[in-house]
Write an enzyme that holds these catalytic residues in place. Structure first.
Site, PDB file in Angstrom:
ATOM      1  N   ASP A  90      25.585  28.938  54.020  1.00  0.00           N
ATOM      2  CA  ASP A  90      25.864  28.449  52.670  1.00  0.00           C
ATOM      3  C   ASP A  90      24.655  27.662  52.187  1.00  0.00           C
ATOM      4  OD1 ASP A  90      27.034  27.534  50.305  1.00  0.00           O
ATOM      5  OD2 ASP A  90      27.953  25.805  51.306  1.00  0.00           O
ATOM      6  N   THR A 114      21.206  21.049  47.855  1.00  0.00           N
ATOM      7  CA  THR A 114      20.707  19.964  48.691  1.00  0.00           C
ATOM      8  C   THR A 114      20.498  20.388  50.137  1.00  0.00           C
ATOM      9  OG1 THR A 114      21.823  18.335  47.286  1.00  0.00           O
ATOM     10  CG2 THR A 114      21.146  17.599  49.471  1.00  0.00           C
ATOM     11  N   ASN A 115      21.477  21.108  50.704  1.00  0.00           N
ATOM     12  CA  ASN A 115      21.404  21.518  52.104  1.00  0.00           C
ATOM     13  C   ASN A 115      21.750  22.990  52.267  1.00  0.00           C
ATOM     14  OD1 ASN A 115      20.898  18.929  53.539  1.00  0.00           O
ATOM     15  ND2 ASN A 115      22.858  18.348  52.647  1.00  0.00           N
ATOM     16  N   VAL A 116      21.218  23.586  53.340  1.00  0.00           N
ATOM     17  CA  VAL A 116      21.672  24.893  53.803  1.00  0.00           C
ATOM     18  C   VAL A 116      22.521  24.643  55.046  1.00  0.00           C
ATOM     19  CG1 VAL A 116      21.028  27.199  54.587  1.00  0.00           C
ATOM     20  CG2 VAL A 116      19.549  25.974  52.976  1.00  0.00           C
ATOM     21  N   ASP A 162      29.303  29.465  45.485  1.00  0.00           N
ATOM     22  CA  ASP A 162      30.103  28.474  46.202  1.00  0.00           C
ATOM     23  C   ASP A 162      31.459  28.266  45.539  1.00  0.00           C
ATOM     24  OD1 ASP A 162      28.791  27.380  43.976  1.00  0.00           O
ATOM     25  OD2 ASP A 162      28.494  25.418  44.896  1.00  0.00           O
TER      26      ASP A 162
END
Length: 259
Positions: free
Chosen positions: A6, A10-12, A110
């Site tokens: 995902d 901001t983040n994987v 998402d």
């Protein structure tokens, strides 16, 4: 085993599933310039610590709201796992839900995946609140159709704007205020009250308006990193499901394997 990826703003997040059971979860800061090789060096070490060999992963699915990150993630999958990844919303991993909005193709992966997981896990009319870089409020009806929603600045974005655009306000950590009083006695407390309880009030107000517009009872499902924190201090949510997006990816991958 399934590797679900995902890629958010901001983040994987990389998650390992055995069936529908989540076996591991790791995150790295989103950087569209990070190569497939760089991902591999980091991820292979983490898998090794868990005792998982690359050849045990036979399915991969990717969801991304950062288009530039997709290419390098696909290279990771092909070169290091010898797997052609599914991409959420594409081909066999099509969402297969009614996206009842003016521009269906603009819906973030998402949010679509959250809608799929929330409908399967909770049923009925739903409002899904996802705490990410932005905080999104999404309406899913009892048939599983996505009906629209709201995009609000994430609480950390709000705090960054407050601190970054003032000369003397300090940086504070997001936490449940120690006191329920909304009259702060010092600068830090006043900031925390404004950010935290202000955010709670915003959520309560928007959710009340959404429920009134839906016209039927709607459960509120929260996901994302700060969901648990807000759940401690309020009764806004009917359920907290921190891994909703990852679970949605596992559902999509499972459906694709049957087609």
């Amino acid at each position: 085993m399934l590797l679900a990826i995902d890629a958010g703003n901001t983040n994987v997040v990389f998650a390992l599933f055995e069936g529908r059971t989540l076996r591991g979860r790791w995150r790295i800061a989103t950087d569209p310039r990070r190569t497939g090789d760089e991902y591999a060096v980091w991820l292979m070490q983490l898998l090794s610590i868990r005792g998982v060999a690359a050849d045990e992963i036979d399915r991969i699915i990717i969801s991304t709201v950062v288009p530039r990150a997709l290419h390098n993630l696909e290279i990771l999958c092909r070169h290091y796992f010898d797997v052609e990844p599914l991409v959420a919303g594409v081909g066999k991993a099509d969402y297969a839900i009614d996206i009842d909005v003016d521009q269906p193709k603009s819906l973030g992966a998402d949010r679509a995946v959250n809608a799929i997981a929330a409908h399967e896990r909770h049923g009925g009319d739903l409002i899904v609140v996802d705490f990410g870089t932005a905080t999104t409020f999404d309406v899913v009806d009892y048939n599983g159709a996505y009906k629209g929603g709201i995009i609000a600045p994430g609480i950390n974005l709000s705090l960054d704007a407050l601190v970054g655009n003032t000369a003397k306000l300090p940086r504070i950590a997001i936490a449940v205020p120690a006191s329920k009083s909304v009259i702060g006695r010092n600068t830090e407390d006043q900031m925390l009250i404004g950010v935290f309880w202000g955010y709670v009030a915003m959520m309560e107000g928007l959710i009340a308006r959404m429920r009134a517009e839906i016209g039927r009872p709607a459960k509120v499902i929260a996901t994302g990193g700060l969901a648990v924190l807000f759940d401690e201090a309020s009764d806004i949510f009917d359920a907290v499901d921190p891994d909703l997006t990852l679970e949605g990816l596992a559902i999509l991958a499972e459906r694709a394997s049957k087609t």
